[in-house]
Scaffold this active site. Structure first.
Site, short mmCIF file in Angstrom:
data_model
loop_
_atom_site.label_atom_id
_atom_site.label_comp_id
_atom_site.label_asym_id
_atom_site.label_seq_id
_atom_site.Cartn_x
_atom_site.Cartn_y
_atom_site.Cartn_z
N ALA A 1 35.28 36.42 68.47
CA ALA A 1 34.49 35.20 68.44
C ALA A 1 33.62 35.22 67.19
CB ALA A 1 33.64 35.09 69.69
N GLY B 1 37.29 39.00 71.11
CA GLY B 1 37.99 37.82 71.63
C GLY B 1 39.40 37.70 71.09
N GLU C 1 41.35 39.84 73.32
CA GLU C 1 41.39 39.17 74.62
C GLU C 1 42.34 37.97 74.60
OE1 GLU C 1 36.99 40.24 76.32
OE2 GLU C 1 37.10 38.82 74.68
N GLU D 1 32.66 44.95 70.99
CA GLU D 1 31.44 44.21 71.33
C GLU D 1 30.23 45.11 71.50
OE1 GLU D 1 34.44 43.70 72.58
OE2 GLU D 1 34.83 41.57 72.86
N1 DAK Z 1 32.87 36.46 63.22
C1 DAK Z 1 32.50 35.86 62.07
N2 DAK Z 1 32.90 36.29 60.86
C2 DAK Z 1 33.69 37.37 60.80
C3 DAK Z 1 34.11 38.05 61.98
C4 DAK Z 1 33.66 37.55 63.23
N3 DAK Z 1 34.03 38.09 64.40
N4 DAK Z 1 34.89 39.09 61.61
C5 DAK Z 1 34.96 39.06 60.25
N5 DAK Z 1 34.25 38.02 59.78
C6 DAK Z 1 34.04 37.64 58.37
C7 DAK Z 1 33.13 38.60 57.65
O1 DAK Z 1 31.79 38.27 57.92
C8 DAK Z 1 33.52 38.36 56.23
O2 DAK Z 1 32.94 37.18 55.78
P1 DAK Z 1 32.31 37.07 54.27
O3 DAK Z 1 31.31 38.16 54.18
O4 DAK Z 1 33.49 37.29 53.37
O5 DAK Z 1 31.75 35.69 54.22
C9 DAK Z 1 35.01 38.14 56.31
O6 DAK Z 1 35.28 37.74 57.68
C10 DAK Z 1 35.83 39.37 56.03
O7 DAK Z 1 35.35 40.41 56.85
P2 DAK Z 1 34.94 41.85 56.26
O8 DAK Z 1 34.42 41.75 54.88
O9 DAK Z 1 34.06 42.49 57.28
O10 DAK Z 1 36.38 42.56 56.23
P3 DAK Z 1 36.70 44.09 56.43
O11 DAK Z 1 38.17 44.21 56.13
O12 DAK Z 1 35.76 44.97 55.69
O13 DAK Z 1 36.47 44.37 57.98
C11 DAK Z 1 36.64 43.89 60.38
C12 DAK Z 1 37.25 43.73 58.93
C13 DAK Z 1 37.50 43.04 61.29
C14 DAK Z 1 36.73 45.35 60.77
C15 DAK Z 1 35.17 43.43 60.34
O14 DAK Z 1 35.11 42.14 59.75
C16 DAK Z 1 34.56 43.38 61.70
O15 DAK Z 1 34.19 44.39 62.27
N6 DAK Z 1 34.44 42.16 62.27
C17 DAK Z 1 33.74 41.95 63.51
C18 DAK Z 1 34.63 42.31 64.67
C19 DAK Z 1 33.92 42.10 65.99
O16 DAK Z 1 32.83 42.67 66.25
N7 DAK Z 1 34.49 41.30 66.90
C20 DAK Z 1 33.95 41.06 68.20
C21 DAK Z 1 33.07 39.81 68.19
S1 DAK Z 1 32.39 39.42 69.82
C22 DAK Z 1 34.12 34.64 75.78
C23 DAK Z 1 35.15 34.48 74.87
C24 DAK Z 1 35.22 35.32 73.76
C25 DAK Z 1 34.26 36.28 73.54
C26 DAK Z 1 33.24 36.43 74.46
C27 DAK Z 1 33.15 35.60 75.57
N8 DAK Z 1 34.05 33.83 76.90
C28 DAK Z 1 35.22 33.05 77.30
C29 DAK Z 1 32.91 33.92 77.78
C30 DAK Z 1 34.38 37.11 72.36
C31 DAK Z 1 33.40 37.87 71.81
C32 DAK Z 1 33.66 38.58 70.57
O17 DAK Z 1 34.78 38.58 70.07
#
Ligand code: DAK
Length: 259
Positions: free
Chosen positions: A66, A110, A113, A133
């Site tokens: 997300a 997400g 998921e 998360e």
């Molecule tokens: N959200 C927003 N932007 C994101 C992102 C994300 N999840 N993941 C990556 N980006 C963006 C980065 O901010 C970056 O943007 P700029 O700085 O270039 O503007 C760009 O994508 C490239 O990312 P990185 O520079 O970080 O790239 P790397 O190759 O170094 O790293 C990475 C890739 C995937 C390991 C890293 O970006 C990362 O750790 N991303 C976050 C992953 C994460 O924590 N995901 C979980 C999020 S919480 C629900 C439904 C869904 C959910 C919950 C409830 N309901 C139905 C109730 C879901 C929750 C989640 O997913």
């Protein structure tokens, strides 16, 4: 509806292909993307010509979860009362035709998921799955603590949810999260091959098989067996069953009419 964050196309007139398309954000899922995805999936589900749907992303990311920026300022009341983040997750679950996730690159939070809500996952060898998360001070919210343990068992699901580490494609296949792993450049061919194979079968039997397998994760074994038995019986009310069995007996290829 015109799409900005996904693309939708058909292959061979039979397979719907939805591609998540926010490459700069690694296909992070926001409300607009989820609306578009829900709309495209419902459209394919309603289209009698479509027998199977593939959801895919880019080489680098299926979806990195997300959109963290979008939800960073939400409070409890926002997420509890509103449909922020929660948009269209139940829509995906309601699709009756098979949905295959073709995953390359990151499938995190997400994104993992979403892949698990599809009926099965075909992974490229560069795929990486995770529920990170915990690193954000939250827990998985769209099935990561429920579907993941059902797929890979408690030990690995706990490991993933508590450490936030990623699983590569080989480990994911070994653990039962994905059904097949292929070279990255073969991913779409493999997914399309599977989808076209499914499209050749009776849509009624395909939908019943999907419904029955899903039932295995909903209730008791005896309820599931009874549900399967009744659907099995119901297949004998279809002309496709007559066609399939007659074709076998007469050593010819069946021509299913989805009736
Ligand atoms: N959200 C927003 N932007 C994101 C992102 C994300 N999840 N993941 C990556 N980006 C963006 C980065 O901010 C970056 O943007 P700029 O700085 O270039 O503007 C760009 O994508 C490239 O990312 P990185 O520079 O970080 O790239 P790397 O190759 O170094 O790293 C990475 C890739 C995937 C390991 C890293 O970006 C990362 O750790 N991303 C976050 C992953 C994460 O924590 N995901 C979980 C999020 S919480 C629900 C439904 C869904 C959910 C919950 C409830 N309901 C139905 C109730 C879901 C929750 C989640 O997913």
């Amino acid at each position: 509806m015109s799409y900005e964050m996904i693309t939708a196309r058909t292959e061979g007139g039979k397979v719907g292909v939805v591609t998540l398309n926010r490459p700069k954000q690694l296909n992070a899922l926001n409300n607009q993307l989820m609306d578009e995805l829900g709309h495209a999936l419902k459209g394919f589900d309603a289209d009698a010509a479509i027998g199977c749907v593939i959801v895919t992303g880019s080489e680098k990311a299926f979806a990195a979860g997300a959109d963290i920026g979008a939800m960073a300022t939400y409070g409890f009341a926002d997420v509890y009362k509103g449909d922020y983040i929660t948009r269209n997750w139940e829509t995906i679950r309601s699709i009756r035709k098979p949905v295959i996730a073709a995953v390359s690159g990151f499938a995190l939070g997400g994104g993992c998921e979403l892949a698990m809500m599809c009926d099965f996952i075909i992974a490229a060898d560069n795929a990486r799955f995770g529920q990170p998360e915990i690193k954000l001070g939250i827990i998985p919210g769209a099935g990561g603590t429920q579907r993941l343990p059902r797929a890979v068992g408690k030990a690995k699901a706990m490991d993933m949810a508590l450490t936030g580490r990623m699983m590569d494609a080989t480990e994911a296949e070994r653990a039962g999260l994905v059904s097949r792993v292929v070279a990255l450049d073969k991913l779409m061919d493999e997914a399309l091959g599977a989808a076209l194979m499914i499209c050749d079968y009776s849509q009624i039997a395909v939908m019943a098989a999907k419904e029955s397998v899903n039932r295995a994760f909903e209730g008791s074994l005896s309820d599931g067996i009874m549900f399967e038995r009744r659907l099995f019986h119901a297949m004998f009310a279809t002309t496709d069953q007559k066609e399939g069995m007659d074709a076998f007996v007469n050593k010819r290829k069946p021509e299913f009419k989805n009736q």
